[in-house]
Design a protein around this motif. Structure first.
Motif, PDB file in Angstrom:
ATOM      1  N   ALA A 165      13.251   7.057   7.945  1.00  8.80           N
ATOM      2  CA  ALA A 165      11.968   7.387   7.320  1.00  8.80           C
ATOM      3  C   ALA A 165      11.620   6.382   6.225  1.00  8.80           C
ATOM      4  CB  ALA A 165      12.020   8.805   6.756  1.00  8.80           C
ATOM      5  N   TYR A 166      12.632   5.935   5.515  1.00  9.56           N
ATOM      6  CA  TYR A 166      12.431   4.943   4.460  1.00  9.56           C
ATOM      7  C   TYR A 166      11.905   3.634   5.042  1.00  9.56           C
ATOM      8  CZ  TYR A 166      13.840   1.636   0.755  1.00  9.56           C
ATOM      9  OH  TYR A 166      13.866   0.638  -0.202  1.00  9.56           O
ATOM     10  N   LEU A 167      12.507   3.174   6.123  1.00 11.75           N
ATOM     11  CA  LEU A 167      12.044   1.948   6.772  1.00 11.75           C
ATOM     12  C   LEU A 167      10.621   2.086   7.280  1.00 11.75           C
ATOM     13  CD1 LEU A 167      15.154   0.744   8.804  1.00 11.75           C
ATOM     14  CD2 LEU A 167      14.044  -0.478   6.926  1.00 11.75           C
ATOM     15  N   GLN A 168      10.316   3.237   7.862  1.00  9.89           N
ATOM     16  CA  GLN A 168       8.962   3.451   8.378  1.00  9.89           C
ATOM     17  C   GLN A 168       7.941   3.454   7.250  1.00  9.89           C
ATOM     18  OE1 GLN A 168       7.843   3.240  11.318  1.00  9.89           O
ATOM     19  NE2 GLN A 168       5.747   3.941  10.988  1.00  9.89           N
ATOM     20  N   ALA A 169       8.289   4.070   6.122  1.00  8.46           N
ATOM     21  CA  ALA A 169       7.380   4.081   4.975  1.00  8.46           C
ATOM     22  C   ALA A 169       7.147   2.669   4.450  1.00  8.46           C
ATOM     23  CB  ALA A 169       7.944   4.981   3.880  1.00  8.46           C
ATOM     24  N   LEU A 170       8.203   1.855   4.383  1.00  7.99           N
ATOM     25  CA  LEU A 170       8.052   0.470   3.954  1.00  7.99           C
ATOM     26  C   LEU A 170       7.150  -0.300   4.916  1.00  7.99           C
ATOM     27  CD1 LEU A 170      11.655  -0.580   2.835  1.00  7.99           C
ATOM     28  CD2 LEU A 170       9.701  -0.057   1.368  1.00  7.99           C
ATOM     29  N   ARG A 171       7.343  -0.041   6.197  1.00  8.89           N
ATOM     30  CA  ARG A 171       6.561  -0.736   7.229  1.00  8.89           C
ATOM     31  C   ARG A 171       5.074  -0.403   7.082  1.00  8.89           C
ATOM     32  NH1 ARG A 171       6.092   0.960  12.980  1.00  8.89           N
ATOM     33  NH2 ARG A 171       5.724  -0.867  14.274  1.00  8.89           N
ATOM     34  N   GLU A 172       4.761   0.872   6.925  1.00  9.79           N
ATOM     35  CA  GLU A 172       3.363   1.289   6.790  1.00  9.79           C
ATOM     36  C   GLU A 172       2.745   0.736   5.517  1.00  9.79           C
ATOM     37  OE1 GLU A 172       3.483   5.508   7.018  1.00  9.79           O
ATOM     38  OE2 GLU A 172       4.030   5.554   9.152  1.00  9.79           O
ATOM     39  N   ARG A 173       3.494   0.771   4.445  1.00  9.57           N
ATOM     40  CA  ARG A 173       2.959   0.278   3.183  1.00  9.57           C
ATOM     41  C   ARG A 173       2.790  -1.248   3.216  1.00  9.57           C
ATOM     42  NH1 ARG A 173      -0.188   2.421  -0.738  1.00  9.57           N
ATOM     43  NH2 ARG A 173      -0.482   0.658  -2.137  1.00  9.57           N
ATOM     44  N   HIS A 174       3.678  -1.930   3.919  1.00  8.60           N
ATOM     45  CA  HIS A 174       3.579  -3.382   4.059  1.00  8.60           C
ATOM     46  C   HIS A 174       2.260  -3.766   4.738  1.00  8.60           C
ATOM     47  CE1 HIS A 174       4.989  -7.515   4.697  1.00  8.60           C
ATOM     48  NE2 HIS A 174       4.576  -7.408   5.945  1.00  8.60           N
ATOM     49  N   GLU A 179      -3.539  -5.577   4.414  1.00  9.05           N
ATOM     50  CA  GLU A 179      -4.972  -5.290   4.541  1.00  9.05           C
ATOM     51  C   GLU A 179      -5.675  -5.380   3.185  1.00  9.05           C
ATOM     52  OE1 GLU A 179      -4.789  -2.196   8.333  1.00  9.05           O
ATOM     53  OE2 GLU A 179      -4.634  -1.430   6.285  1.00  9.05           O
ATOM     54  N   TRP A 180      -5.018  -4.859   2.162  1.00  9.24           N
ATOM     55  CA  TRP A 180      -5.626  -4.845   0.833  1.00  9.24           C
ATOM     56  C   TRP A 180      -5.790  -6.255   0.264  1.00  9.24           C
ATOM     57  CZ3 TRP A 180      -3.735  -6.333  -4.008  1.00  9.24           C
ATOM     58  CH2 TRP A 180      -4.512  -5.927  -5.101  1.00  9.24           C
ATOM     59  N   SER A 181      -4.855  -7.149   0.581  1.00 16.11           N
ATOM     60  CA  SER A 181      -4.859  -8.482  -0.020  1.00 16.11           C
ATOM     61  C   SER A 181      -5.773  -9.471   0.694  1.00 16.11           C
ATOM     62  CB  SER A 181      -3.430  -9.047  -0.047  1.00 16.11           C
ATOM     63  OG  SER A 181      -2.919  -9.180   1.272  1.00 16.11           O
ATOM     64  N   ALA A 204       9.470  -6.702   4.248  1.00 12.24           N
ATOM     65  CA  ALA A 204       8.724  -5.675   3.504  1.00 12.24           C
ATOM     66  C   ALA A 204       8.307  -6.275   2.174  1.00 12.24           C
ATOM     67  CB  ALA A 204       9.576  -4.428   3.280  1.00 12.24           C
ATOM     68  N   PHE A 205       7.015  -6.480   2.000  1.00 10.88           N
ATOM     69  CA  PHE A 205       6.465  -7.018   0.754  1.00 10.88           C
ATOM     70  C   PHE A 205       7.053  -8.384   0.393  1.00 10.88           C
ATOM     71  CE2 PHE A 205       6.445  -2.419   0.542  1.00 10.88           C
ATOM     72  CZ  PHE A 205       5.136  -2.126   0.207  1.00 10.88           C
ATOM     73  N   ASN A 272       1.899  -2.246  -6.688  1.00 13.18           N
ATOM     74  CA  ASN A 272       1.729  -2.952  -7.939  1.00 13.18           C
ATOM     75  C   ASN A 272       0.975  -2.048  -8.901  1.00 13.18           C
ATOM     76  OD1 ASN A 272       2.970  -5.460  -7.228  1.00 13.18           O
ATOM     77  ND2 ASN A 272       1.205  -5.843  -5.915  1.00 13.18           N
ATOM     78  N   PRO A 273       1.085  -2.303 -10.203  1.00 14.64           N
ATOM     79  CA  PRO A 273       0.485  -1.388 -11.185  1.00 14.64           C
ATOM     80  C   PRO A 273      -1.031  -1.286 -11.068  1.00 14.64           C
ATOM     81  CG  PRO A 273       2.070  -2.852 -12.219  1.00 14.64           C
ATOM     82  CD  PRO A 273       1.848  -3.365 -10.833  1.00 14.64           C
ATOM     83  N   PHE A 274      -1.534  -0.076 -11.165  1.00 15.02           N
ATOM     84  CA  PHE A 274      -2.955   0.214 -11.241  1.00 15.02           C
ATOM     85  C   PHE A 274      -3.194   1.080 -12.478  1.00 15.02           C
ATOM     86  CE2 PHE A 274      -2.474  -0.694  -6.653  1.00 15.02           C
ATOM     87  CZ  PHE A 274      -3.421  -1.702  -6.546  1.00 15.02           C
ATOM     88  N   PRO A 275      -4.441   1.366 -12.831  1.00 15.21           N
ATOM     89  CA  PRO A 275      -4.691   2.101 -14.069  1.00 15.21           C
ATOM     90  C   PRO A 275      -3.905   3.393 -14.234  1.00 15.21           C
ATOM     91  CG  PRO A 275      -6.741   1.193 -13.242  1.00 15.21           C
ATOM     92  CD  PRO A 275      -5.694   0.899 -12.200  1.00 15.21           C
ATOM     93  N   ASN A 276      -3.687   4.142 -13.161  1.00 14.01           N
ATOM     94  CA  ASN A 276      -2.953   5.405 -13.274  1.00 14.01           C
ATOM     95  C   ASN A 276      -1.517   5.311 -12.767  1.00 14.01           C
ATOM     96  OD1 ASN A 276      -5.167   6.854 -14.339  1.00 14.01           O
ATOM     97  ND2 ASN A 276      -6.049   7.037 -12.275  1.00 14.01           N
TER      98      ASN A 276
END
Length: 294
Positions: A165-174, A179-181, A204-205, A272-276
């Motif tokens: 599950a940890y690997l899958q979460a890293l994969r999705e977030r990667h 997409e965000w960048s 991953a990242f 990465n850090p965001f306002p909240n």
């Protein structure tokens, strides 16, 4: 890769800062010649040093970067309370020698034990506490179970309990970060992640995940995380983390001295850090420092 300068260059920089009065810590290389590790030893401050020393075990990859400032502030605060503290980079991570591709769980578990021995040799402390976050917490559990290991208390912050599950979460977030960048994200990235189980599995990242490390993480389950007997254990996690809360309850029912500490304000480990999204959440720092300095 997001690797800072390694080994002697990092020591030279930290020594220079210490001479200028910016830092009160000792940078060092330790461990066998074939597997040197970089560490930062915070000697106890004040006129009445504690008989307790604290070992800080970092997470993996981007999560280590994300929590670096937290670990630094925590170490400084504990040292000011009279405790000796060692934070370190495992082989192939941070400022320690080796490449990302060299990182793997068995070696990292051995690194935790090596760091614990270094801390004991330097501090001479009678009581030793280990703190670990995420994968660093999981490795601390396994290293603490090695016969002959001296550890009196474990404080674990959101340990990784399910490697797959940890690997899958890293994969999705990667993929989300890709997409965000990009101003014009490639829709094929998300389709590839959903359709191809081998897409985005070796990184991953910006941190490499070797085939060996991937196999080890896929095999990591609750069965590999049996808390050692005779050691006080505090597990820190979000109030709605039922899986971790259940694991703690199971360990307590099995006779381990394990208890749960709910913490509403946590780090967002893969962001990465965001306002909240605080770099060093004040309530987390206060509660964890309190557990380590009791």
């Amino acid at each position: 890769m997001h690797r800072p300068r390694a080994g002697r260059a990092a020591i030279a920089d930290a020594d220079a800062d210490a001479r200028r009065g910016k830092l009160r810590m000792k940078p060092l290389l330790f461990g066998p010649p074939s597997r040197r590790l970089f560490g930062l030893y915070h000697a106890p401050e004040g006129s009445k040093p504690s008989d307790t020393a604290v070992l800080l075990c970092a997470p993996m990859g981007h999560e280590a970067l994300r929590s670096h400032r937290f670990y630094r502030v925590l170490a400084i605060r504990l040292a000011r309370r009279g405790m000796a503290v060692l934070r370190f980079d495992s082989h192939g991570a941070g400022d320690s020698p080796g490449a990302d591709e060299d990182g793997e769980l068995e070696g990292w578990r051995a690194d935790v034990g090596e760091a614990a021995r270094e801390l004991h040799a330097r501090s001479g402390a009678k009581r030793v506490i280990w703190f670990g976050a995420r994968l660093g917490a999981s490795l601390a559990v396994q290293a603490a179970s090695v016969p002959g290991t001296q550890v009196d208390k474990l404080v674990l912050w959101e340990p990784v309990l399910d490697g797959a599950a940890y690997l899958q979460a890293l994969r999705e977030r990667h993929v989300k970060e890709l997409e965000w960048s990009h101003a014009l994200p490639d829709a094929g990235w998300r389709r590839a992640m959903l359709r191809d189980p081998d897409a985005f599995i070796d990184e991953a990242f910006g941190f490499a995940i070797s085939p060996l490390l991937r196999r080890q993480l896929l095999a990591l389950t609750l069965a590999d995380l049996v808390l050692p007997s005779g050691v006080e254990i505090v597990v820190v996690a979000k109030p709605d983390d039922r899986a971790t809360q259940g694991w703690v309850a199971q360990q307590a029912a099995a006779g381990r001295h394990a208890r749960w500490l709910a913490l509403a304000h946590s780090l967002i480990w893969t962001s990465n850090p965001f306002p909240n999204n605080a770099m060093v959440p004040a309530d987390a720092l206060q509660q964890i420092a309190g557990e380590l300095s009791e």
